[in-house]
Design a protein around this motif. Structure first.
Motif, PDB file in Angstrom:
ATOM      1  N   ALA A  40      -0.589  12.076   5.768  1.00 18.45           N
ATOM      2  CA  ALA A  40       0.466  11.477   4.949  1.00 18.45           C
ATOM      3  C   ALA A  40       0.210   9.990   4.799  1.00 18.45           C
ATOM      4  O   ALA A  40      -0.215   9.326   5.739  1.00 18.45           O
ATOM      5  CB  ALA A  40       1.824  11.717   5.589  1.00 18.45           C
ATOM      6  N   LEU A  41       0.454   9.491   3.593  1.00 14.68           N
ATOM      7  CA  LEU A  41       0.336   8.064   3.320  1.00 14.68           C
ATOM      8  C   LEU A  41       1.754   7.590   3.036  1.00 14.68           C
ATOM      9  O   LEU A  41       2.364   8.017   2.055  1.00 14.68           O
ATOM     10  CB  LEU A  41      -0.580   7.866   2.110  1.00 14.68           C
ATOM     11  N   ILE A  42       2.311   6.764   3.924  1.00 18.21           N
ATOM     12  CA  ILE A  42       3.692   6.340   3.715  1.00 18.21           C
ATOM     13  C   ILE A  42       3.766   4.824   3.659  1.00 18.21           C
ATOM     14  O   ILE A  42       2.788   4.115   3.974  1.00 18.21           O
ATOM     15  CB  ILE A  42       4.652   6.876   4.807  1.00 18.21           C
ATOM     16  N   VAL A 238      -0.622  10.233  10.110  1.00 18.44           N
ATOM     17  CA  VAL A 238       0.148   9.407   9.182  1.00 18.44           C
ATOM     18  C   VAL A 238      -0.497   8.033   9.066  1.00 18.44           C
ATOM     19  O   VAL A 238      -0.876   7.435  10.070  1.00 18.44           O
ATOM     20  CB  VAL A 238       1.616   9.259   9.661  1.00 18.44           C
ATOM     21  N   VAL A 239      -0.660   7.557   7.849  1.00 19.55           N
ATOM     22  CA  VAL A 239      -1.166   6.211   7.594  1.00 19.55           C
ATOM     23  C   VAL A 239      -0.027   5.425   6.957  1.00 19.55           C
ATOM     24  O   VAL A 239       0.574   5.881   5.985  1.00 19.55           O
ATOM     25  CB  VAL A 239      -2.373   6.245   6.643  1.00 19.55           C
ATOM     26  N   VAL A 240       0.294   4.259   7.514  1.00 18.10           N
ATOM     27  CA  VAL A 240       1.403   3.474   6.980  1.00 18.10           C
ATOM     28  C   VAL A 240       0.856   2.244   6.269  1.00 18.10           C
ATOM     29  O   VAL A 240       0.023   1.520   6.816  1.00 18.10           O
ATOM     30  CB  VAL A 240       2.368   3.027   8.103  1.00 18.10           C
ATOM     31  N   MET A 241       1.304   2.020   5.037  1.00 15.22           N
ATOM     32  CA  MET A 241       0.868   0.863   4.262  1.00 15.22           C
ATOM     33  C   MET A 241       2.049  -0.045   3.984  1.00 15.22           C
ATOM     34  O   MET A 241       3.179   0.410   3.844  1.00 15.22           O
ATOM     35  CB  MET A 241       0.323   1.322   2.903  1.00 15.22           C
ATOM     36  N   LYS A 246      -3.100  -1.577   5.502  1.00 13.61           N
ATOM     37  CA  LYS A 246      -2.678  -0.573   6.472  1.00 13.61           C
ATOM     38  C   LYS A 246      -2.025  -1.289   7.641  1.00 13.61           C
ATOM     39  O   LYS A 246      -2.600  -2.224   8.186  1.00 13.61           O
ATOM     40  CB  LYS A 246      -3.898   0.221   6.933  1.00 13.61           C
ATOM     41  N   ILE A 247      -0.824  -0.896   8.012  1.00 12.26           N
ATOM     42  CA  ILE A 247      -0.192  -1.574   9.158  1.00 12.26           C
ATOM     43  C   ILE A 247      -0.170  -0.682  10.387  1.00 12.26           C
ATOM     44  O   ILE A 247       0.010  -1.178  11.490  1.00 12.26           O
ATOM     45  CB  ILE A 247       1.239  -2.062   8.820  1.00 12.26           C
ATOM     46  N   ARG A 260       5.873  -2.263  14.113  1.00 16.74           N
ATOM     47  CA  ARG A 260       5.497  -2.834  12.810  1.00 16.74           C
ATOM     48  C   ARG A 260       6.010  -1.959  11.680  1.00 16.74           C
ATOM     49  O   ARG A 260       6.421  -2.414  10.627  1.00 16.74           O
ATOM     50  CB  ARG A 260       3.973  -2.961  12.717  1.00 16.74           C
ATOM     51  N   VAL A 261       5.952  -0.649  11.905  1.00 19.30           N
ATOM     52  CA  VAL A 261       6.428   0.279  10.887  1.00 19.30           C
ATOM     53  C   VAL A 261       7.929   0.130  10.719  1.00 19.30           C
ATOM     54  O   VAL A 261       8.441   0.056   9.598  1.00 19.30           O
ATOM     55  CB  VAL A 261       6.079   1.731  11.282  1.00 19.30           C
ATOM     56  N   ILE A 262       8.617   0.034  11.848  1.00 14.69           N
ATOM     57  CA  ILE A 262      10.074  -0.134  11.792  1.00 14.69           C
ATOM     58  C   ILE A 262      10.413  -1.416  11.055  1.00 14.69           C
ATOM     59  O   ILE A 262      11.269  -1.445  10.174  1.00 14.69           O
ATOM     60  CB  ILE A 262      10.662  -0.144  13.218  1.00 14.69           C
TER      61      ILE A 262
END
Lengths: 281, 433
Positions: A40-42, A238-241, A246-247, A260-262
């Motif tokens: 998933a790319l979120i 999961v990859v978070v952008m 990318k973070i 960092r995502v939060i």
């Protein structure tokens, strides 16, 4: 990258950048999608997820970076060297769209038949065999209809096969678009927000469909999604952008707890984010 | 059928008043005042307020009538309240139209054997039916707006004329050659316009049609320029000429020669060519290439995402349409015996496009009916002299109000599992180039 060698990546994105004039939509992004897994790319709105998708599926030509697709039989394809329809035809990457792009004036069955265009073109001897109605063409056509029927059954739309795609309810259109992409028999399926606009029940049936595609077809799936329940339930990775970079990446649990995502999702500004990061590490 | 969207009496009167006001402003100088140069060159004028009042009243009344007609028959509400019996009876009758029309067409030379005028008109109508069906591939199926279709008609006609007069090749050898050459020019036109859409595509194809005509007009050494090509051989029935001589068809069959034989032969020839066009098009629609054309009309981006080569798909549409145009052109040349650039003006392109749009884009039966109505109807109004165009234009405007998607607006699916049901025109896209 050592992780790359251990994990079996079907898609490896390396230092991908995409600029539109002075705007940097994607900045030096690297990630991989594992074979037969759901990645998933979120990220928040405007993070550059769809731009990454458009680069992978050939709709944009990236400013720099490379995207390598490693097929099951071992041959590699550099996606940035292909363009347009060749991504789907040669590299076997299929995609769906954020705002559904079915052929509204054609029936559900016809939509799935159009998806098998390249295979049917070969079977019809570039139209000539088909024009004279050669037996080999009839066999191939029947097989194509059977494949379409199988997919209609799987998305529960067999009874609406002869209805115009534009007449189907929204949730059915979403599933039909996924089935249409699967009819191209892809190695990598890219879904741009498949759960957008779906209710809880439809989201659950979508998750089921994606898990069954992974289990039965062995297709690797890359998806962009805002619906966290879907992401957490079905993703393997999961990859978070955020802001084109990318973070974070990892398992759903790992990413969910990442400060960092939060911070990115709560819209904290930079100092606060750093503070959160430091307190977290 | 009063739906929530149906406007009331006040709305109709308001609209009629506005129309009347516009008419008053427009016609007050055009009709209300008449000026002329007097005997000494001075300006004399007189008023015609009576005529003006009549004109404005006509517009006022006409606006009310049109608005009422729209409410009764037009696509106002989403659901049309028609009894189901009527609908099923209509659809039954609709299914009979095509076979009845086909049988009647086959019998035309038998019924009207002695009426040369009707036979000639039949040949003309069938030529336009064939052109309409050919253009239908490009405009109706692939959704590419082509305003220069006459160029391929011209290429076909000149191909046959020049090959036959210069090299003495027979019609039956030249016919496929004319088709191939026209298809080649179709591809040639296709390349530069691949990236263009909608209006831009229309403009470039329009220019292409004019370029071909101007080349034919100015390349005197090859085409004879404005004088055209004369003495184009008449077609033979596979080598047997339709002439009064001893080796003619009549002599061989032992019957008396009549010039009508040739007309009847031409009638069946163009009927066969048109039916060939129809058969190939129907066949192609059910093949992957035909589905790709229609998918291209619906959504080009989705086509690319499914691995469809949009370039070759567009080119094949252009080439197929052009080929049929070329075949019709070769027939035109052999029928006339003389061709000149004057026969291939923009007017022809517009006429064929009007037939396709009027018939309902993509519908084979619709195009045939529209060709019959346009060409046949045009002849029908011949008695009206200078008002012919006016009546004709009005008929077209009315038709477009009642049936904005053409005579047959719905689309038949190319493949089905259980039910072969037509798709409403609201869902089918027109294509954007």
């Amino acid at each position: 990258m050592s992780a790359d060698q251990i994990l079996d990546h079907i898609l490896s994105v390396d230092h991908l950048s995409m600029r539109f004039g002075g705007i940097v939509a994607v900045n030096d992004l690297s990630f991989g999608a594992e074979r037969r897994k759901i990645t998933a790319l979120i990220g928040p709105n405007g993070a550059g997820k769809t731009t990454v998708f458009n680069c992978i599926t050939g709709f944009y030509k990236p400013t720099s970076g490379s995207m390598r697709l490693a097929h099951d039989d071992g041959h590699n394809i550099q996606l940035e060297r292909l363009n347009d329809f060749r991504i789907s035809k040669q590299a076997k990457v299929a995609r769906t769209f954020q705002n559904i792009r079915l052929f509204p004036g054609m029936t559900a069955l016809e939509n799935l038949m159009v998806a098998q265009h390249n295979a049917l073109m070969r079977a019809s001897g570039l139209t000539l065999l088909g024009l004279i109605g050669a037996p080999s063409w009839r066999v191939a056509e029947k097989a194509a209809i059977d494949l379409a029927r199988t997919w209609l059954e799987r998305i529960d739309l067999l009874d609406r096969a002869d209805d115009a795609a534009g007449n189907l309810p929204y949730g059915d259109q979403r599933r039909l678009e996924i089935a249409r992409a699967m009819c191209t028999e892809p190695a990598l399926l890219c879904l741009d927000e498949p759960a957008a606009g779906l209710n809880a029940r439809e989201s659950a049936s979508l998750s089921e469909l994606l898990l069954s595609i992974r289990a039965n077809q062995g297709t690797s799936i890359l998806l962009i999604e805002h619906d966290m329940s879907v992401v957490m339930e079905i993703s393997d990775h999961v990859v978070v952008m955020d802001y084109g970079v990318k973070i974070a990446e990892g398992t759903p649990q790992h990413v969910r707890d990442d400060p960092r995502v939060i911070a990115a999702y709560l819209g904290a500004d930079e100092e606060e984010a750093i503070a959160v990061m430091e307190s977290g590490t | 059928m009063q739906t929530s969207r149906a406007p009331g009496v006040a709305f109709i009167f308001k609209k009629a008043l506005i129309s009347a006001l516009v008419a008053l402003v427009l016609f007050s100088l055009m009709i209300g005042v008449r000026t002329e140069a007097g005997s000494d060159g001075q300006l004399t004028y007189w008023t015609r307020f009576g005529d003006l009042a009549m004109m404005v009243a006509t517009v006022f009344g006409g606006s009310i009538v049109v608005e009422l007609l729209r409410q009764w028959w037009g696509p106002v509400g989403t659901v049309r309240v028609v009894p189901p019996q009527v609908t099923s009876a209509l659809s039954f009758a609709g299914r009979l139209v095509a076979p009845v029309l086909l049988i009647f067409t086959f019998l035309v030379p038998v019924i009207f054997y002695n009426e040369r005028y009707i036979l000639d008109l039949g040949i003309l109508v069938l030529t336009y039916v064939m052109l309409g069906w050919g253009l239908n591939v490009v405009v109706g199926l692939a959704g590419l707006l082509d305003l220069g279709y006459v160029a391929f008609y011209a290429v076909g006609a000149y191909s046959y004329a020049l090959l036959a007069t210069n090299f003495g090749l027979s019609f039956w050898i030249c016919l496929p050659l004319a088709g191939i050459l026209a298809a080649f020019w179709g591809v040639l036109l296709g390349f530069p316009v691949l990236r263009l859409r909608g209006d831009y595509l229309a403009i470039v194809t329009l220019a292409f049609g004019e370029i071909i005509r101007l080349v034919l007009l100015n390349w005197q050494s090859l085409t004879g320029g404005p004088n055209g090509v004369t003495g184009i051989p008449r077609p033979t029935m596979f080598g047997i000429p339709l002439s009064p001589g001893d080796d003619g068809l009549a002599a061989k069959l032992g019957i008396e020669f009549s010039p009508t034989h040739r007309i009847v032969f031409l009638f069946y020839l163009i009927l066969a060519l048109a039916l060939l066009t129809n058969w190939v098009t129907i066949r192609l629609r059910r093949l992957p290439i035909g589905r790709a054309w229609e998918a291209l009309r619906e959504d080009e981006v989705a086509c690319r995402a499914l691995g469809i080569n949009t370039t070759t798909t567009k080119l094949t549409a252009f080439a197929t349409g052009a080929m049929f145009g070329g075949l019709a052109g070769a027939f035109f040349a052999t029928r006339q015996g003389f061709i000149s650039p004057e026969s291939f003006t923009f007017h022809e392109s517009a006429l064929v496009l009007a037939i396709v749009v009027l018939g309902g884009m993509g519908s084979q039966l619709g195009v045939a009916l529209a060709a019959l109505a346009m060409i046949g109807g045009f002849e029908l109004f011949r008695g009206l002299d200078q008002y012919r165009m006016l009546v004709f234009g009005m008929a077209m405007v009315l038709l477009m109000i009642w049936r904005p998607r053409g005579l047959i607006g719905h689309r038949a699916p190319t493949v089905f599992l259980e039910r072969n049901q037509a798709i409403s025109s609201d869902l089918v896209k027109e294509g954007h180039g």
